[in-house]
Design a protein around this motif. Structure first.
Motif, PDB file in Angstrom:
ATOM      1  N   SER A 135     -17.129 -43.286  21.823  1.00  0.00           N
ATOM      2  CA  SER A 135     -16.954 -44.442  20.275  1.00  0.00           C
ATOM      3  C   SER A 135     -16.418 -43.457  19.138  1.00  0.00           C
ATOM      4  CB  SER A 135     -18.424 -43.793  19.874  1.00  0.00           C
ATOM      5  OG  SER A 135     -19.133 -45.185  20.625  1.00  0.00           O
ATOM      6  N   SER A 266     -21.486 -56.044  32.205  1.00  0.00           N
ATOM      7  CA  SER A 266     -21.717 -56.973  30.907  1.00  0.00           C
ATOM      8  C   SER A 266     -21.288 -55.606  29.751  1.00  0.00           C
ATOM      9  CB  SER A 266     -23.280 -56.530  30.953  1.00  0.00           C
ATOM     10  OG  SER A 266     -24.050 -55.483  30.810  1.00  0.00           O
ATOM     11  N   ARG A 272     -19.619 -47.727  30.106  1.00  0.00           N
ATOM     12  CA  ARG A 272     -18.335 -47.938  28.737  1.00  0.00           C
ATOM     13  C   ARG A 272     -17.694 -46.567  29.091  1.00  0.00           C
ATOM     14  NH1 ARG A 272     -19.838 -51.579  23.733  1.00  0.00           N
ATOM     15  NH2 ARG A 272     -18.495 -50.230  23.149  1.00  0.00           N
ATOM     16  N   GLN A 276     -14.134 -46.098  29.205  1.00  0.00           N
ATOM     17  CA  GLN A 276     -13.509 -45.957  27.902  1.00  0.00           C
ATOM     18  C   GLN A 276     -12.130 -45.902  27.534  1.00  0.00           C
ATOM     19  OE1 GLN A 276     -17.080 -46.561  24.951  1.00  0.00           O
ATOM     20  NE2 GLN A 276     -16.349 -47.784  23.083  1.00  0.00           N
ATOM     21  N   GLU A 289     -21.511 -63.355  25.104  1.00  0.00           N
ATOM     22  CA  GLU A 289     -21.587 -61.927  24.583  1.00  0.00           C
ATOM     23  C   GLU A 289     -21.944 -60.995  25.097  1.00  0.00           C
ATOM     24  OE1 GLU A 289     -22.402 -63.250  21.226  1.00  0.00           O
ATOM     25  OE2 GLU A 289     -21.424 -65.424  21.446  1.00  0.00           O
ATOM     26  N   PRO A 291     -21.867 -57.180  25.918  1.00  0.00           N
ATOM     27  CA  PRO A 291     -21.263 -56.360  25.131  1.00  0.00           C
ATOM     28  C   PRO A 291     -19.605 -55.524  25.420  1.00  0.00           C
ATOM     29  CG  PRO A 291     -23.269 -56.336  25.364  1.00  0.00           C
ATOM     30  CD  PRO A 291     -22.558 -56.937  26.306  1.00  0.00           C
ATOM     31  N   PHE A 293     -17.436 -57.373  25.682  1.00  0.00           N
ATOM     32  CA  PHE A 293     -16.352 -58.502  25.179  1.00  0.00           C
ATOM     33  C   PHE A 293     -15.674 -57.383  23.933  1.00  0.00           C
ATOM     34  CE2 PHE A 293     -17.258 -62.118  27.868  1.00  0.00           C
ATOM     35  CZ  PHE A 293     -15.714 -61.792  28.392  1.00  0.00           C
ATOM     36  N   ASP A 294     -16.487 -56.340  23.302  1.00  0.00           N
ATOM     37  CA  ASP A 294     -16.495 -55.522  22.073  1.00  0.00           C
ATOM     38  C   ASP A 294     -15.237 -54.704  22.178  1.00  0.00           C
ATOM     39  OD1 ASP A 294     -18.442 -57.261  20.909  1.00  0.00           O
ATOM     40  OD2 ASP A 294     -19.805 -55.356  21.577  1.00  0.00           O
ATOM     41  N   LEU A 295     -14.990 -53.819  23.201  1.00  0.00           N
ATOM     42  CA  LEU A 295     -13.907 -52.919  23.423  1.00  0.00           C
ATOM     43  C   LEU A 295     -12.717 -53.504  24.208  1.00  0.00           C
ATOM     44  CD1 LEU A 295     -14.952 -50.132  25.734  1.00  0.00           C
ATOM     45  CD2 LEU A 295     -15.970 -52.609  26.625  1.00  0.00           C
TER      46      LEU A 295
END
Length: 320
Positions: A135, A266, A272, A276, A289, A291, A293-295
């Motif tokens: 993050s 997911s 992640r 990541q 929806e 998660p 897809f957020d990164l």
């Protein structure tokens, strides 16, 4: 220019790619001096010289193969004492991080693990790390002693930079603790013909959405078409669909390939944490929806059993 000690990861003289990446990073901050230990150590010199090693310190002894960790720490400390380097670089792996940590304790220095980049700084090398499940990106340097830094695979390009690569014998005196943990047996890992997961330039991973061990053939087919390694999420591993040795995530392996394809995953924070830092991330999931897809850099909303076979066919067609 200051000398930088680079610990060589090799198998019977065959140098592994993360070491060549380390030589690229080492040249940014000084002159690389490689340390190769064990069977075939002297055979590494040609390749190491081609990639920038000015010197190659070698040592071979039964202790390196017969006992765990400590003999290698003894040798790396001997190299440190002989060279007085400005930094020590080690390829990140479970064993190598233990070697690096033990060395740092012995020489009274700070340690940075799992760096993803390295640059010269006014007060010593500055390492870039990924923190808190990637993050945040941090830049840090060791403030005490000679920096000991482990670097994740795929953190730098492999670049040829011919240097002398002069071979020098390293004298090692083993400590009493060197024979404390003996290797009693070895079982060769069954070869799949695919690249090592942590070193692969491309990784294709399957998760809960694969819905069965037999369905991982779809993931493997795409991986093979791309010359990629196969990964799996914790959910898939816990279900017994794929071996734990292929698990990517906080409790599995950490990867940082050029391309990471997540199919039916997911995107839980634990997964992640292990992928990541990948350069390009593609996700295939029928839940818009999810998660994951957020990164991602590219996302496909659809059933993996529809999407992945078509993608495999397209890759094969372009290669053909």
């Amino acid at each position: 220019m200051a000398e930088i000690l680079v610990y060589v990861d090799h198998v019977d003289g065959a140098v592994r790619k993360p070491t060549l990446e380390l030589l690229t990073l080492a040249r940014r901050i000084g002159e690389p001096v490689a340390v190769a230990l064990g069977n075939g150590a002297a055979d590494t010199a040609a390749v190491l010289g081609e990639h920038g090693a000015t010197r190659v310190l070698t040592a071979d002894a039964p202790e390196f193969a017969d006992y765990l960790v400590v003999p290698k720490v003894d040798a790396l400390q001997a190299a440190y004492d002989a060279v007085s380097p400005a930094a020590v670089l080690v390829p990140s792996s479970a064993e190598n991080k233990e070697i690096a940590a033990r060395l740092a304790v012995r020489i009274g220095s700070g340690i940075i693990t799992d760096a993803v980049d390295l640059e010269a700084g006014d007060e010593g090398p500055v390492a870039t790390q990924s923190a808190f499940a990637a993050s945040f990106t941090t830049k840090s340097r060791v403030s005490k002693g000679t920096p000991v830094i482990t670097v994740k695979p795929n953190s730098a390009p492999v670049e040829a930079a011919p240097a002398a690569g002069a071979v020098e014998a390293l004298s090692v005196s083993f400590s009493e603790k060197a024979t404390g943990t003996k290797v009693t047996a070895r079982t060769p890992r069954e070869s799949t013909g695919r690249p090592e997961l942590t070193e692969a330039a491309i990784v294709v991973s399957g998760g809960r959405g694969v819905n069965g061990a037999e369905n991982f053939a779809v993931i493997e087919a795409l991986a093979d078409s791309l010359g990629a390694a196969v990964g799996a999420s914790r959910a898939a591993v816990d279900a017994g669909w794929y071996p734990h040795s292929n698990q990517v995530g906080q409790t599995g392996k950490s990867v940082s390939p050029q391309l990471y394809i997540a199919a039916g995953i997911s995107g839980a924070i634990q997964h992640r944490a292990g992928m990541q830092t990948s350069k390009t991330i593609v996700a295939i999931n029928k839940d818009a929806e999810a998660p994951i897809f957020d990164l991602v850099d590219y996302g496909v909303v659809g059933d993996l059993f529809d999407v992945v076979p078509v993608l495999t066919q397209e890759v094969q067609a372009r290669k053909g």
